[in-house]
Design a protein around this motif. Structure first.
Motif, PDB file in Angstrom:
ATOM      1  N   HIS A 169       3.924  12.057   4.106  1.00  0.00           N
ATOM      2  CA  HIS A 169       2.468  11.930   4.171  1.00  0.00           C
ATOM      3  C   HIS A 169       2.011  10.478   4.034  1.00  0.00           C
ATOM      4  CE1 HIS A 169       3.099  12.037  -0.238  1.00  0.00           C
ATOM      5  NE2 HIS A 169       1.987  11.328  -0.306  1.00  0.00           N
ATOM      6  N   ILE A 170       2.919   9.590   3.645  1.00  0.00           N
ATOM      7  CA  ILE A 170       2.613   8.154   3.623  1.00  0.00           C
ATOM      8  C   ILE A 170       2.977   7.603   4.992  1.00  0.00           C
ATOM      9  CG2 ILE A 170       3.050   5.952   2.493  1.00  0.00           C
ATOM     10  CD1 ILE A 170       3.858   7.488  -0.006  1.00  0.00           C
ATOM     11  N   ARG A 171       2.001   7.089   5.693  1.00  0.00           N
ATOM     12  CA  ARG A 171       2.162   6.774   7.110  1.00  0.00           C
ATOM     13  C   ARG A 171       2.917   5.458   7.323  1.00  0.00           C
ATOM     14  NH1 ARG A 171      -4.073   6.694   8.297  1.00  0.00           N
ATOM     15  NH2 ARG A 171      -3.835   5.513   6.362  1.00  0.00           N
ATOM     16  N   LEU A 172       3.953   5.534   8.141  1.00  0.00           N
ATOM     17  CA  LEU A 172       4.746   4.352   8.489  1.00  0.00           C
ATOM     18  C   LEU A 172       4.797   4.204   9.999  1.00  0.00           C
ATOM     19  CD1 LEU A 172       7.861   4.786   6.133  1.00  0.00           C
ATOM     20  CD2 LEU A 172       5.744   3.534   5.661  1.00  0.00           C
ATOM     21  N   ILE A 207      15.125  -0.537  -7.595  1.00  0.00           N
ATOM     22  CA  ILE A 207      16.132   0.338  -8.193  1.00  0.00           C
ATOM     23  C   ILE A 207      15.475   1.621  -8.704  1.00  0.00           C
ATOM     24  CG2 ILE A 207      17.711   0.597 -10.139  1.00  0.00           C
ATOM     25  CD1 ILE A 207      19.012  -1.150  -8.174  1.00  0.00           C
ATOM     26  N   VAL A 208      14.368   1.473  -9.431  1.00  0.00           N
ATOM     27  CA  VAL A 208      13.698   2.636 -10.024  1.00  0.00           C
ATOM     28  C   VAL A 208      13.097   3.523  -8.939  1.00  0.00           C
ATOM     29  CG1 VAL A 208      11.790   3.366 -11.511  1.00  0.00           C
ATOM     30  CG2 VAL A 208      13.294   1.499 -12.229  1.00  0.00           C
ATOM     31  N   MET A 209      12.524   2.937  -7.886  1.00  0.00           N
ATOM     32  CA  MET A 209      11.948   3.751  -6.818  1.00  0.00           C
ATOM     33  C   MET A 209      13.025   4.586  -6.131  1.00  0.00           C
ATOM     34  SD  MET A 209       8.868   1.543  -5.005  1.00  0.00           S
ATOM     35  CE  MET A 209       9.894   0.143  -4.540  1.00  0.00           C
ATOM     36  N   VAL A 251       0.841  -1.199   0.000  1.00  0.00           N
ATOM     37  CA  VAL A 251       0.000   0.000   0.000  1.00  0.00           C
ATOM     38  C   VAL A 251       0.877   1.251   0.000  1.00  0.00           C
ATOM     39  CG1 VAL A 251      -1.742   1.315   1.281  1.00  0.00           C
ATOM     40  CG2 VAL A 251      -1.935  -1.177   1.109  1.00  0.00           C
ATOM     41  N   ALA A 252       1.925   1.251   0.826  1.00  0.00           N
ATOM     42  CA  ALA A 252       2.831   2.399   0.872  1.00  0.00           C
ATOM     43  C   ALA A 252       3.517   2.605  -0.471  1.00  0.00           C
ATOM     44  CB  ALA A 252       3.861   2.202   1.982  1.00  0.00           C
ATOM     45  N   GLU A 253       3.922   1.523  -1.143  1.00  0.00           N
ATOM     46  CA  GLU A 253       4.578   1.650  -2.446  1.00  0.00           C
ATOM     47  C   GLU A 253       3.605   2.159  -3.502  1.00  0.00           C
ATOM     48  OE1 GLU A 253       7.839  -1.924  -1.665  1.00  0.00           O
ATOM     49  OE2 GLU A 253       6.136  -2.254  -3.012  1.00  0.00           O
ATOM     50  N   MET A 254       2.357   1.679  -3.473  1.00  0.00           N
ATOM     51  CA  MET A 254       1.352   2.185  -4.407  1.00  0.00           C
ATOM     52  C   MET A 254       1.139   3.681  -4.209  1.00  0.00           C
ATOM     53  SD  MET A 254      -2.083   3.207  -4.374  1.00  0.00           S
ATOM     54  CE  MET A 254      -2.736   2.415  -2.907  1.00  0.00           C
ATOM     55  N   LYS A 255       1.077   4.121  -2.959  1.00  0.00           N
ATOM     56  CA  LYS A 255       0.900   5.554  -2.687  1.00  0.00           C
ATOM     57  C   LYS A 255       2.125   6.356  -3.106  1.00  0.00           C
ATOM     58  CE  LYS A 255      -2.601   5.278   0.955  1.00  0.00           C
ATOM     59  NZ  LYS A 255      -2.999   5.736   2.299  1.00  0.00           N
ATOM     60  N   PHE A 256       3.311   5.745  -3.052  1.00  0.00           N
ATOM     61  CA  PHE A 256       4.503   6.441  -3.530  1.00  0.00           C
ATOM     62  C   PHE A 256       4.395   6.707  -5.026  1.00  0.00           C
ATOM     63  CE2 PHE A 256       8.690   6.146  -5.578  1.00  0.00           C
ATOM     64  CZ  PHE A 256       9.307   7.248  -5.016  1.00  0.00           C
ATOM     65  N   PHE A 257       3.945   5.717  -5.803  1.00  0.00           N
ATOM     66  CA  PHE A 257       3.789   5.931  -7.240  1.00  0.00           C
ATOM     67  C   PHE A 257       2.702   6.965  -7.521  1.00  0.00           C
ATOM     68  CE2 PHE A 257       6.246   2.026  -7.651  1.00  0.00           C
ATOM     69  CZ  PHE A 257       6.995   2.285  -8.784  1.00  0.00           C
ATOM     70  N   GLN A 258       1.657   7.001  -6.724  1.00  0.00           N
ATOM     71  CA  GLN A 258       0.657   8.057  -6.877  1.00  0.00           C
ATOM     72  C   GLN A 258       1.274   9.418  -6.583  1.00  0.00           C
ATOM     73  OE1 GLN A 258      -2.583   6.957  -4.265  1.00  0.00           O
ATOM     74  NE2 GLN A 258      -3.579   5.696  -5.827  1.00  0.00           N
ATOM     75  N   HIS A 259       2.118   9.467  -5.559  1.00  0.00           N
ATOM     76  CA  HIS A 259       2.821  10.709  -5.206  1.00  0.00           C
ATOM     77  C   HIS A 259       3.684  11.195  -6.368  1.00  0.00           C
ATOM     78  CE1 HIS A 259       5.460  13.437  -2.944  1.00  0.00           C
ATOM     79  NE2 HIS A 259       6.490  12.712  -3.345  1.00  0.00           N
TER      80      HIS A 259
END
Length: 487
Positions: free
Chosen positions: A439-442, A388-390, A345-353
């Protein structure tokens, strides 16, 4: 002719040195890259000489054969120099790159821009699947399921199912292969009345994938509010009365030794999906086919030639964060009571970001898609390339992922993979990343943890490291073939 244009484009586009995931000024890495460039130059010279000798042997052949063999030195030269450019020119033109970045100028070049447009849109074969449409249809189906989940499970003692969250590559906007797209959704589960969930970290073995157990505990429901719902307290009413007047608790249905069981939960999901399907609007036109899976609910829906594969994962949220413990296995043979910690979920939100900040012509997803296609069938996982890409997306400004930067970014990805292989270390992107979007909660223990090394097995097994370096060479030849031939 295409090879000539491509090499011109490479020379123009790779003039700025690719930025590394680690320290950009690392002298040792620069030295290794220079050595690598020299080795490739020697290889180019050797290939040219061999081709010249072959041409002399064929001097009596017809003109067609002579023309064919005369092209071989050029193709060998092109491939060799492509590798040199991708791996060895990262330090070339560094002063100009810094000047452009400091001044904020754009490196405009109409010829380069046109050549890259041809390369990206006409020369390279891209998957044509419409991921956005597939994601929308998947979420519409999941929303309908969520409504009926609520109706069917009301007043039961099964987990309460929340609205599905789209995760995985399709919902991030990319896919390595269109024929293998799986639309993954994560369904959060909360405890039913009279129950509570408690996450316990599994510390029996030190692994690089953290696993948890979900302990289910009965809670007292003797208060007047809960008694008004005609619910008996599992803790304080006699067992005989409970068996006669109330459904079994979650401990008696989906648990093993007081812990929520992944495989029992998956079978329960299959039963729900099958039972509810006839009531859904999609059932009038679509056909449902359930597919085997032990730790998720995997099914396919088809309508004529249109087909979608959907995988329903389920999990428990860690506090109010975007980290879950999920049913997806972390390693082969995971016990049924272990739930893997998931950053999906956090990675999906990163791509949205990234998508919100990226220019309309950003090609960051195409760079990722190209490399994940190239590694299919060799040892590097798609998750390795995604990591790598992230990392690069977190360090290279999104304004520098446009068409004019396409080959530079491919060079960045290639060089960073090589450096990580040589150092036998690739840090997890989310865990312990100080530059992760706030803003992505960890959870606190995730944000402050030491990043796991995704290449830990290379450090432990020299044979695996040697194999990985060999596979890296295969990857470079595949990249060269795609850029020169389009496939």
């Amino acid at each position: 002719m295409k090879a000539a244009v491509l090499l011109f484009v490479l020379l123009k586009s790779l003039i700025h040195y690719p930025q590394l995931v680690g320290d950009a000024q690392d002298e040792e890495i620069r030295r290794r890259m220079e050595l690598r460039a020299q080795q490739m130059e020697w290889k180019r010279i050797r290939l040219e000489r061999e081709a010249e000798q072959l041409l002399l042997k064929q001097s009596g052949s017809p003109w067609a054969d002579l023309l064919y063999f005369s092209m071989q030195p050029w193709q060998a030269w092109a491939v060799a120099w492509l590798l040199v450019l991708l791996l060895g020119l990262y330090f070339y033109g560094k002063k100009r790159s810094h000047e452009v970045e400091d001044s904020g100028e754009e490196d405009e070049d109409p010829v380069l821009d046109n050549d890259l447009r041809w390369l990206i849109h006409e020369h390279i074969q891209w998957p044509i699947v419409n991921l956005q449409e597939g994601c929308e249809k998947t979420m519409n189906l999941m929303d309908n399921y969520t409504v009926y989940f609520g109706h069917v499970l009301a007043n039961s003692f099964y987990p309460v199912l929340q609205r599905a969250i789209g995760v995985g590559s399709a919902f991030e906007g990319w896919s390595p292969r269109e024929e293998d797209v799986v639309y993954q959704v994560l369904i959060p589960m909360t405890p039913p009345r009279g129950h509570s969930f408690h996450l316990e970290l599994d510390s029996a073995e030190q692994r690089h994938v953290r696993n948890f157990r979900v302990r289910v505990q009965l809670e007292c429901t003797c208060s007047k509010e809960q008694q008004a719902e005609n619910m008996l307290c599992f803790l304080h009413h006699p067992e005989e009365e409970l068996r006669s007047n109330q459904d079994p608790s979650l401990l008696d249905t989906l648990c093993t030794d007081s812990y929520l069981d992944v495989q029992k939960t998956a079978r329960w999901f299959y039963q729900l999906v099958r039972a509810i399907w006839p009531a859904l609007p999609q059932s009038h036109n679509w056909h449902l086919k359930l597919l085997p899976s032990r730790r998720s609910c995997l099914f396919q829906v088809t309508y004529g030639i249109e087909r979608f594969r959907i995988e329903m994962l389920f999990g428990v949220q860690r506090g109010d964060s975007d980290i879950f413990v999920s049913s997806q296995p972390g390693y082969a043979g995971t016990p049924s009571t272990l739930w893997s910690e998931s950053c999906a979920v956090a990675e999906m939100k990163f791509f949205q970001h990234i998508a919100r900040r990226a220019p309309p012509d950003s090609l960051h997803l195409r760079c990722l898609q190209l490399f994940t296609r190239l590694v299919l069938g060799i040892g590097f996982s798609t998750y390795t390339m995604k990591t790598i890409v992230m990392h690069l997306l977190n360090s290279v400004p999104v304004s520098q992922w446009r068409r004019r930067n396409f080959l530079r970014r491919l060079g960045d990805i290639s060089v960073n993979l090589r450096c990580c292989l040589e150092e036998k270390r690739l840090n997890h992107f989310v865990i312990g990343n100080e530059r992760f979007p706030q803003h992505i909660r960890l959870p606190l223990d995730i944000a402050s943890a030491e990043p796991p090394n995704l290449f830990h097995h290379l450090a432990q097994h020299p044979a695996a490291h040697s194999q990985a370096m060999s596979e890296y060479q295969d990857l470079q030849y595949r990249l060269a073939s795609v850029l020169l031939n389009g496939h």
